[in-house]
Design a protein around this motif. Structure first.
Motif, PDB file in Angstrom:
ATOM      1  N   SER A 260       0.750  -1.235  -0.103  1.00  0.00           N
ATOM      2  CA  SER A 260       0.257  -0.024  -0.161  1.00  0.00           C
ATOM      3  C   SER A 260       0.959   1.315   0.199  1.00  0.00           C
ATOM      4  O   SER A 260       0.695   2.356  -0.544  1.00  0.00           O
ATOM      5  CB  SER A 260      -0.763  -0.070   1.229  1.00  0.00           C
ATOM      6  OG  SER A 260      -1.705  -0.858   1.093  1.00  0.00           O
ATOM      7  N   GLU A 261       1.845   1.234   0.898  1.00  0.00           N
ATOM      8  CA  GLU A 261       2.740   2.298   0.975  1.00  0.00           C
ATOM      9  C   GLU A 261       3.561   2.766  -0.448  1.00  0.00           C
ATOM     10  O   GLU A 261       3.503   3.780  -0.888  1.00  0.00           O
ATOM     11  CB  GLU A 261       3.940   2.072   2.000  1.00  0.00           C
ATOM     12  CG  GLU A 261       3.474   1.908   3.230  1.00  0.00           C
ATOM     13  CD  GLU A 261       2.864   0.508   3.577  1.00  0.00           C
ATOM     14  OE1 GLU A 261       3.069  -0.422   2.965  1.00  0.00           O
ATOM     15  OE2 GLU A 261       1.976   0.402   4.319  1.00  0.00           O
ATOM     16  N   ASP A 262       3.985   1.746  -1.161  1.00  0.00           N
ATOM     17  CA  ASP A 262       4.498   2.035  -2.422  1.00  0.00           C
ATOM     18  C   ASP A 262       3.348   2.592  -3.655  1.00  0.00           C
ATOM     19  O   ASP A 262       3.789   3.227  -4.201  1.00  0.00           O
ATOM     20  CB  ASP A 262       5.202   0.605  -3.278  1.00  0.00           C
ATOM     21  CG  ASP A 262       6.447   0.366  -2.727  1.00  0.00           C
ATOM     22  OD1 ASP A 262       6.940   1.121  -1.743  1.00  0.00           O
ATOM     23  OD2 ASP A 262       7.031  -0.763  -2.414  1.00  0.00           O
ATOM     24  N   LEU A 263       2.216   1.734  -3.366  1.00  0.00           N
ATOM     25  CA  LEU A 263       1.123   2.306  -4.233  1.00  0.00           C
ATOM     26  C   LEU A 263       0.780   3.741  -3.949  1.00  0.00           C
ATOM     27  O   LEU A 263       0.710   4.645  -4.877  1.00  0.00           O
ATOM     28  CB  LEU A 263      -0.093   1.487  -4.263  1.00  0.00           C
ATOM     29  CG  LEU A 263      -0.375   0.171  -5.041  1.00  0.00           C
ATOM     30  CD1 LEU A 263      -1.611  -0.432  -4.675  1.00  0.00           C
ATOM     31  CD2 LEU A 263      -0.280   0.737  -6.569  1.00  0.00           C
ATOM     32  N   LEU A 264       0.800   4.118  -2.800  1.00  0.00           N
ATOM     33  CA  LEU A 264       0.545   5.442  -2.363  1.00  0.00           C
ATOM     34  C   LEU A 264       1.401   6.388  -2.836  1.00  0.00           C
ATOM     35  O   LEU A 264       1.064   7.534  -3.253  1.00  0.00           O
ATOM     36  CB  LEU A 264       0.168   5.683  -0.810  1.00  0.00           C
ATOM     37  CG  LEU A 264       0.042   6.947  -0.383  1.00  0.00           C
ATOM     38  CD1 LEU A 264      -1.498   7.300  -0.511  1.00  0.00           C
ATOM     39  CD2 LEU A 264      -0.077   6.785   1.413  1.00  0.00           C
ATOM     40  N   LYS A 265       2.844   6.072  -2.826  1.00  0.00           N
ATOM     41  CA  LYS A 265       3.866   6.953  -3.122  1.00  0.00           C
ATOM     42  C   LYS A 265       3.638   7.436  -4.707  1.00  0.00           C
ATOM     43  O   LYS A 265       3.805   8.556  -5.058  1.00  0.00           O
ATOM     44  CB  LYS A 265       5.231   6.300  -2.831  1.00  0.00           C
ATOM     45  CG  LYS A 265       6.278   7.194  -2.585  1.00  0.00           C
ATOM     46  CD  LYS A 265       7.318   6.479  -1.995  1.00  0.00           C
ATOM     47  CE  LYS A 265       8.826   6.971  -2.846  1.00  0.00           C
ATOM     48  NZ  LYS A 265       9.833   6.026  -2.482  1.00  0.00           N
ATOM     49  N   VAL A 266       3.602   6.321  -5.468  1.00  0.00           N
ATOM     50  CA  VAL A 266       3.459   6.425  -7.050  1.00  0.00           C
ATOM     51  C   VAL A 266       2.229   7.227  -7.438  1.00  0.00           C
ATOM     52  O   VAL A 266       2.301   8.302  -8.163  1.00  0.00           O
ATOM     53  CB  VAL A 266       3.677   5.474  -7.906  1.00  0.00           C
ATOM     54  CG1 VAL A 266       5.088   4.566  -7.865  1.00  0.00           C
ATOM     55  CG2 VAL A 266       2.588   4.327  -7.447  1.00  0.00           C
ATOM     56  N   ALA A 267       1.199   7.043  -6.742  1.00  0.00           N
ATOM     57  CA  ALA A 267      -0.266   7.502  -7.192  1.00  0.00           C
ATOM     58  C   ALA A 267      -0.164   9.189  -6.428  1.00  0.00           C
ATOM     59  O   ALA A 267      -0.528   9.998  -7.274  1.00  0.00           O
ATOM     60  CB  ALA A 267      -1.357   6.898  -6.398  1.00  0.00           C
ATOM     61  N   LYS A 268       0.576   9.273  -5.457  1.00  0.00           N
ATOM     62  CA  LYS A 268       0.736  10.867  -4.760  1.00  0.00           C
ATOM     63  C   LYS A 268       1.486  11.767  -5.832  1.00  0.00           C
ATOM     64  O   LYS A 268       0.944  12.650  -6.245  1.00  0.00           O
ATOM     65  CB  LYS A 268       1.303  10.736  -3.506  1.00  0.00           C
ATOM     66  CG  LYS A 268       0.811  12.023  -2.508  1.00  0.00           C
ATOM     67  CD  LYS A 268       1.753  11.843  -1.452  1.00  0.00           C
ATOM     68  CE  LYS A 268       0.598  11.598  -0.345  1.00  0.00           C
ATOM     69  NZ  LYS A 268       1.038  11.532   1.132  1.00  0.00           N
TER      70      LYS A 268
END
Ligand code: NIG
Ligand code: FE
Length: 401
Positions: free
Chosen positions: A114-122
Motif C-alpha cells: 500500500s505504501e509503494d502504491l500510495l507513493k507513486v499515485a501521490k
C-alpha cells in the motif's frame, strides 16, 4: 453587507456558467466565505463587502479548478515494453490476448505494498494538481480480487485531503483475472456477491464502472453488474465502444449512467440514447492517440444532439500514459476538433456532471471555491499552450494550495 474571508479582485473570470461564451465576467471579483463562493460578479456592481483578506490580481484570469473525471492513477510498474511492441505493429488487443496488457499491471499491483502504491499515485496526483486540477476520479481495476481492489481504493481514499477532492470508482470488471480463465460468468458473480458489497460497506465506492468489449466483458455480464450496483444505490459509468461497436453506449444510457467513456465506435443510436438519458460523453483523446486509433468519436452528432462532452486524461500505464489534463485538452482540440471553449467546459462544467458533482465545475454563488488563477490573456490559451504551465495559483475549498 456580504462578509467574507477572502476577496479576489481585479480579475477576469471564465465562470463557465450562463449563456455567454465561457461565462466571461471582465473586471470581476469573487468573495469567498469558508469553502464556498459568497459573491461573484463585476467589481463595480459588488455589494458592500467586509473581508478579512484581499488578493488584488489585475490582469489575471480565473476559471473553475479543473476536474479530471477518468483516471487509473493507482497502479504499479509500467508497460513501456508493450508501447515498443505497439510501435512495431502489435495491437492493444493482441497484447491483451497474449496475457499482457491490463493483466500485467494487475500482477505488478497485486505484489505492491500500500505504501509503494500510495507513493507513486501521490506523485501522479501532484503533477495533475500542478496544472490546476482540484478534483480527480480514480478507478480500481488492477486488483481483480477483493484484497487488491480494497488496497487500491484505500490508497485512493488516502489521497483525499482538504487540498483535493477524490471520487473513487470500482472497476472490478476491467479484465478477467487468470484464476477465472474461461469462467467469466463466475467472475462476475464473485464481484457482484463478494467484492462489490464488501467494498461498498467500507464506504470505498462512489460509482461502478466496467469495460464493455470483446477482450473484456459482454453486455449481458455488465447488465448483471449494473443491476447489482443500482440495487446498492451506486451510480454507474462504462468504458464503451472504445475498440469496436458493442452497443455499450446504449447499455450505459439504459442504466442512466453518469457517463459513457471513449466512444470511438458509438453509433447514431448510441448518441440518441445518451441525449435521452442525459449521460455525459467522456472523450479520452490520449488513449485514441496512444493506440493509434483512426476512428474518432462522433463529435458532430454529440453537438447536434446536445450531448455534454467531458475530457479526461485516462491516465494509465497501457492505453494512456498521460498525466496532463492540459495535454488532454490540446489533443481534444487538435485531434477531435473541439473548440477551446468546449475543451475548458470539458474539464470543468461537463466533467463535474460526469462525476455527478453539483457543487463544482462552474463559478457561481454557493458553489465550492475551487478556483484556478491563470497567467493568460484569454481562456482560449488553456487548450493552446503545451510545455508552458500558465497556472499562477490554485485555491481549493477556499484555501490557497
Ligand atoms: O481506459 N480500456 C480499458 N481500460 C483502460 C486501459 C487500461 C490499461 O490498458 O491498463 C482505458 O483505456
Ligand atoms: Fe479508462
Amino acid at each position: 453587507m456580504v462578509q467574507c474571508d477572502l476577496l479576489i479582485r481585479g480579475i477576469n473570470i471564465a465562470s463557465m456558467s450562463g449563456n455567454s461564451s465561457y461565462g466571461i465576467i471582465e473586471n470581476g471579483a469573487i468573495a469567498i466565505r469558508d469553502s464556498t463562493i459568497a459573491w461573484i460578479g463585476k467589481e463595480d456592481l459588488a455589494p458592500e463587502l467586509k473581508t478579512k483578506k484581499t488578493l488584488s490580481l489585475p490582469g489575471k484570469w480565473v476559471s473553475p479548478a479543473l476536474i479530471d473525471c477518468h483516471t487509473h492513477i493507482v497502479f504499479s510498474g509500467n508497460r513501456a515494453w508493450e508501447f515498443e511492441d505497439r510501435l512495431k505493429g502489435k495491437s492493444y488487443q493482441e497484447i491483451a490476448k497474449s496475457g499482457g496488457g491490463i493483466i500485467s499491471t494487475v500482477n505488478e499491483t497485486r505484489k505492491s505494498s500500500s505504501e509503494d502504491l500510495l507513493k507513486v499515485a501521490k506523485n501522479r496526483l501532484n503533477v495533475l494538481q500542478s496544472e490546476g486540477v482540484g478534483t480527480v476520479e480514480i478507478k480500481s481495476g488492477y486488483g481483480l480480487d477483493l484484497s487488491t481492489e480494497k488496497k487500491m481504493l484505500e490508497v485512493a481514499k488516502e489521497l483525499e485531503n482538504e487540498q483535493i477532492c477524490i471520487k473513487k470508482t470500482f472497476l472490478g470488471a476491467h479484465a478477467l483475472p487468470p484464476e477465472y480463465a474461461e469462467k467469466s460468468d463466475d467472475y462476475i458473480k464473485y464481484i457482484c456477491e463478494e467484492v462489490l458489497p464488501e467494498l461498498h460497506n467500507l464506504s470505498l465506492i462512489d460509482a461502478v464502472d466496467a469495460f464493455c468489449e470483446n477482450i473484456a466483458f459482454s453486455n449481458h455480464q455488465i447488465e448483471i453488474l449494473f443491476e447489482k450496483a443500482i440495487s446498492l444505490d451506486l451510480p454507474v459509468k462504462l468504458h464503451a465502444d472504445q475498440l469496436s461497436n458493442s452497443g455499450g453506449t446504449e447499455l450505459a444510457a439504459s442504466f442512466g449512467a453518469l457517463s459513457a467513456d471513449h466512444l470511438e465506435y458509438t453509433s447514431q443510436k448510441g448518441v440518441e440514447a445518451l441525449a435521452e438519458s442525459g449521460t455525459v460523453a467522456v472523450l479520452l483523446p490520449g488513449a485514441f492517440l496512444m493506440l493509434n486509433e483512426k476512428q474518432k468519436p462522433p463529435i458532430d452528432d454529440f453537438r447536434k444532439m446536445s450531448v455534454p462532452m467531458a475530457i479526461a486524461t485516462d491516465c494509465n500505464p497501457g492505453s494512456s500514459p498521460i498525466c496532463s489534463i492540459r495535454f488532454a485538452m490540446s489533443l481534444a482540440a487538435n485531434l477531435f476538433h473541439l473548440t477551446p471553449e468546449e475543451c475548458l467546459a470539458g474539464v470543468t462544467s461537463e466533467a463535474a456532471k460526469a462525476l455527478g458533482i453539483e457543487s463544482k465545475g462552474t463559478l457561481e454563488i454557493g458553489k465550492d471555491a475551487d478556483i484556478a488563477i491563470w497567467d493568460i490573456s484569454h481562456p482560449n490559451e488553456l487548450a493552446y499552450w503545451l510545455g508552458i504551465n500558465p497556472l499562477s495559483k490554485l485555491i481549493i475549498a477556499g484555501k490557497m494550495i
